[in-house]
Design an enzyme around this catalytic site. Structure first.
Site, PDB file in Angstrom:
ATOM      1  N   GLY A 219      12.604  -0.035   2.229  1.00  0.00           N
ATOM      2  CA  GLY A 219      13.644  -0.393   1.258  1.00  0.00           C
ATOM      3  C   GLY A 219      14.614  -1.431   1.810  1.00  0.00           C
ATOM      4  O   GLY A 219      14.414  -1.950   2.925  1.00  0.00           O
TER       5      GLY A 219
ATOM      6  N   CYS B 100       0.740   2.890  10.956  1.00  0.00           N
ATOM      7  CA  CYS B 100       1.332   4.018  10.231  1.00  0.00           C
ATOM      8  C   CYS B 100       2.069   4.954  11.185  1.00  0.00           C
ATOM      9  O   CYS B 100       1.467   5.488  12.117  1.00  0.00           O
ATOM     10  CB  CYS B 100       0.277   4.809   9.469  1.00  0.00           C
ATOM     11  SG  CYS B 100       1.022   6.140   8.513  1.00  0.00           S
TER      12      CYS B 100
ATOM     13  N   LYS C  39      -2.218  -5.210   9.320  1.00  0.00           N
ATOM     14  CA  LYS C  39      -0.820  -4.856   9.039  1.00  0.00           C
ATOM     15  C   LYS C  39      -0.113  -4.383  10.303  1.00  0.00           C
ATOM     16  O   LYS C  39      -0.533  -3.417  10.940  1.00  0.00           O
ATOM     17  CB  LYS C  39      -0.771  -3.780   7.961  1.00  0.00           C
ATOM     18  CG  LYS C  39       0.636  -3.451   7.508  1.00  0.00           C
ATOM     19  CD  LYS C  39       0.618  -2.724   6.201  1.00  0.00           C
ATOM     20  CE  LYS C  39       2.007  -2.365   5.736  1.00  0.00           C
ATOM     21  NZ  LYS C  39       1.962  -1.619   4.476  1.00  0.00           N
TER      22      LYS C  39
ATOM     23  N   SER D   8       0.816  -1.212   0.000  1.00  0.00           N
ATOM     24  CA  SER D   8       0.000   0.000   0.000  1.00  0.00           C
ATOM     25  C   SER D   8       0.857   1.273   0.000  1.00  0.00           C
ATOM     26  O   SER D   8       1.885   1.355   0.681  1.00  0.00           O
ATOM     27  CB  SER D   8      -0.897  -0.012   1.234  1.00  0.00           C
ATOM     28  OG  SER D   8      -1.637   1.178   1.291  1.00  0.00           O
TER      29      SER D   8
HETATM   30  C1  LIG Z   1       5.651   6.466  -0.025  1.00  0.00           C
HETATM   31  C2  LIG Z   1       5.096   5.389   0.849  1.00  0.00           C
HETATM   32  C3  LIG Z   1       3.744   5.424   1.226  1.00  0.00           C
HETATM   33  C4  LIG Z   1       3.202   4.432   2.045  1.00  0.00           C
HETATM   34  N1  LIG Z   1       1.871   4.462   2.384  1.00  0.00           N
HETATM   35  C5  LIG Z   1       1.335   3.451   3.112  1.00  0.00           C
HETATM   36  C6  LIG Z   1      -0.076   3.416   3.410  1.00  0.00           C
HETATM   37  O1  LIG Z   1      -0.851   4.273   2.983  1.00  0.00           O
HETATM   38  N2  LIG Z   1      -0.537   2.390   4.178  1.00  0.00           N
HETATM   39  C7  LIG Z   1       0.290   1.397   4.650  1.00  0.00           C
HETATM   40  O2  LIG Z   1      -0.181   0.479   5.334  1.00  0.00           O
HETATM   41  N3  LIG Z   1       1.619   1.397   4.374  1.00  0.00           N
HETATM   42  C8  LIG Z   1       2.150   2.389   3.615  1.00  0.00           C
HETATM   43  N4  LIG Z   1       3.491   2.385   3.329  1.00  0.00           N
HETATM   44  C9  LIG Z   1       4.345   1.282   3.825  1.00  0.00           C
HETATM   45  C10 LIG Z   1       4.530   0.184   2.758  1.00  0.00           C
HETATM   46  O3  LIG Z   1       3.294  -0.365   2.354  1.00  0.00           O
HETATM   47  C11 LIG Z   1       5.463  -0.938   3.297  1.00  0.00           C
HETATM   48  O4  LIG Z   1       4.895  -1.484   4.465  1.00  0.00           O
HETATM   49  C12 LIG Z   1       6.861  -0.446   3.620  1.00  0.00           C
HETATM   50  O5  LIG Z   1       7.299   0.531   2.702  1.00  0.00           O
HETATM   51  C13 LIG Z   1       7.888  -1.580   3.666  1.00  0.00           C
HETATM   52  O6  LIG Z   1       7.994  -2.235   2.429  1.00  0.00           O
HETATM   53  P1  LIG Z   1       9.115  -1.869   1.313  1.00  0.00           P
HETATM   54  O7  LIG Z   1      10.439  -1.857   2.015  1.00  0.00           O
HETATM   55  O8  LIG Z   1       8.984  -2.934   0.262  1.00  0.00           O
HETATM   56  O9  LIG Z   1       8.747  -0.517   0.788  1.00  0.00           O
HETATM   57  C14 LIG Z   1       4.044   3.370   2.509  1.00  0.00           C
HETATM   58  C15 LIG Z   1       5.400   3.343   2.131  1.00  0.00           C
HETATM   59  C16 LIG Z   1       5.926   4.321   1.309  1.00  0.00           C
HETATM   60  C17 LIG Z   1       7.388   4.236   0.904  1.00  0.00           C
END
Ligand SMILES: Cc1cc2nc3c(=O)[nH]c(=O)nc-3n(C[C@H](O)[C@H](O)[C@H](O)COP(=O)(O)O)c2cc1C
EC number: 1.3.1.14
Length: 303
Positions: A217, A130, A165, A21
């Site tokens: 990341g 969040c 989550k 998300s």
């Molecule tokens: C720009 C951005 C916006 C995000 N918005 C949400 C969100 O609206 N709801 C949510 O549950 N997680 C949100 N996340 C978290 C991601 O869904 C994910 O849990 C987190 O980035 C870790 O995964 P990754 O390392 O693959 O990015 C957001 C992450 C990023 C980078």
């Protein structure tokens, strides 16, 4: 070719690859680049009961091996989603899942009730993690009491698959995962971002307008992997793993550690086709190792 299908509660997925998300918009933004129907599930942007403007800029910062964000759940509210976005995305041939956020239990419940009425949305992901909103959000996800309260309330209002989550910003993530399971969650997904901070030394100021933000990341992957492994060993419901997955190998590692499905977030900003490449890579891995089904590798880590 191996069978890639997996089930999360009542949710049937053609493969275990999902988008995280907030990193893939509403999916439709990507249709010019890839066949998004090949993705197992798309988690749309965080949706709240009322419109949210999000936080002031700057709200992104690059860090070595990762990024910080403080977007703050900017969205136009659930009624706008129902009226304007749902009609555009409802016929996309994959599971469209809404990430539900809020700052009070009643807000989560009302939003979930509204989404429950949408035929083509088979599941919600409850964001109790969040780090970028002042009230609520992560507050629910860092105590078993808070998690129980919000998950129980939403469970009685929402009839389809309920994914919760989890936040990594806790001492013992298994306690919160068990609380979510005991309160009626069909699945838990983890991890959301880790609370972090960046400083501009020349200006002697924080880089983000909110001072702190969420780290995602490759930098977070070892922590995410550890937490997924711990939670998969602590609950019976399926676990969805995410945090720093950049390629198929990372995805396989999460599945070996116990994830039934995985989500890809930050990597979408670097390569919009990453989800398709990860699916192909998982397929090749299964063939190379003689596995007939992706289920064969879930939790297959030999410790
Ligand atoms: C720009 C951005 C916006 C995000 N918005 C949400 C969100 O609206 N709801 C949510 O549950 N997680 C949100 N996340 C978290 C991601 O869904 C994910 O849990 C987190 O980035 C870790 O995964 P990754 O390392 O693959 O990015 C957001 C992450 C990023 C980078």
């Amino acid at each position: 070719m191996a069978d890639l299908s997996v089930n999360i509660g009542e949710l049937r997925m053609k493969n275990p690859v999902m988008t995280a998300s907030g990193t893939f918009g509403y999916g439709e933004e990507f249709t010019d680049f890839i066949d998004i129907a090949r993705i197992g599930g798309i988690l749309v942007k965080g949706t709240t009961l009322h419109k949210r403007e999000g936080n002031a800029y700057p709200r992104m910062a690059e860090t070595p091996s990762g990024m910080l964000n403080a977007v703050g759940l900017q969205n136009k509210g659930v009624n706008y989603f129902v009226e304007h976005i749902y009609p555009r995305i409802k016929d996309i041939q994959t599971n469209m899942i809404v990430n539900v956020s809020g700052s009070a239990v009643e807000d989560y419940v009302k939003t979930a009730e509204i989404i429950n009425e949408l035929d083509k949305i088979p599941a919600i992901e409850l964001n109790i993690s969040c780090p970028n909103v002042k009230q609520g959000g992560m507050a629910f996800g860092v105590s078993t009491k808070g998690a129980c309260e919000v998950v129980k309330a939403v469970r009685s209002a929402y009839k389809k698959t309920l994914i919760v989550k989890l936040s990594p910003n806790v001492t013992d993530v298994t306690e919160i995962a068990r609380a979510a399971e005991d309160s009626g969650a069909d699945s838990v997904s983890l991890i959301n971002t880790l609370l972090g901070m960046a400083v501009d030394a020349e200006r002697r100021r924080p880089i983000l307008s909110t001072v702190t933000g969420g780290l995602s990341g490759p930098a977070v992957k070892p922590i995410a992997l550890r937490m997924v492994w711990q939670v998969a060993n602590a609950v019976k419901i399926p676990v969805i793993g995410l945090g720093g997955i950049m390629d198929w190998k990372d995805a396989v590692e999460f599945m070996l550690a116990g994830a039934s499905a995985i989500q890809i977030g930050t990597a979408n900003f670097i390569d919009p086709a990453v989800c398709i490449k990860v699916e192909d890579g998982i397929n090749n891995y299964l063939d190379r190792h003689g596995f007939k089904s992706v289920s064969d590798i879930i939790g297959a880590l030999e410790v």
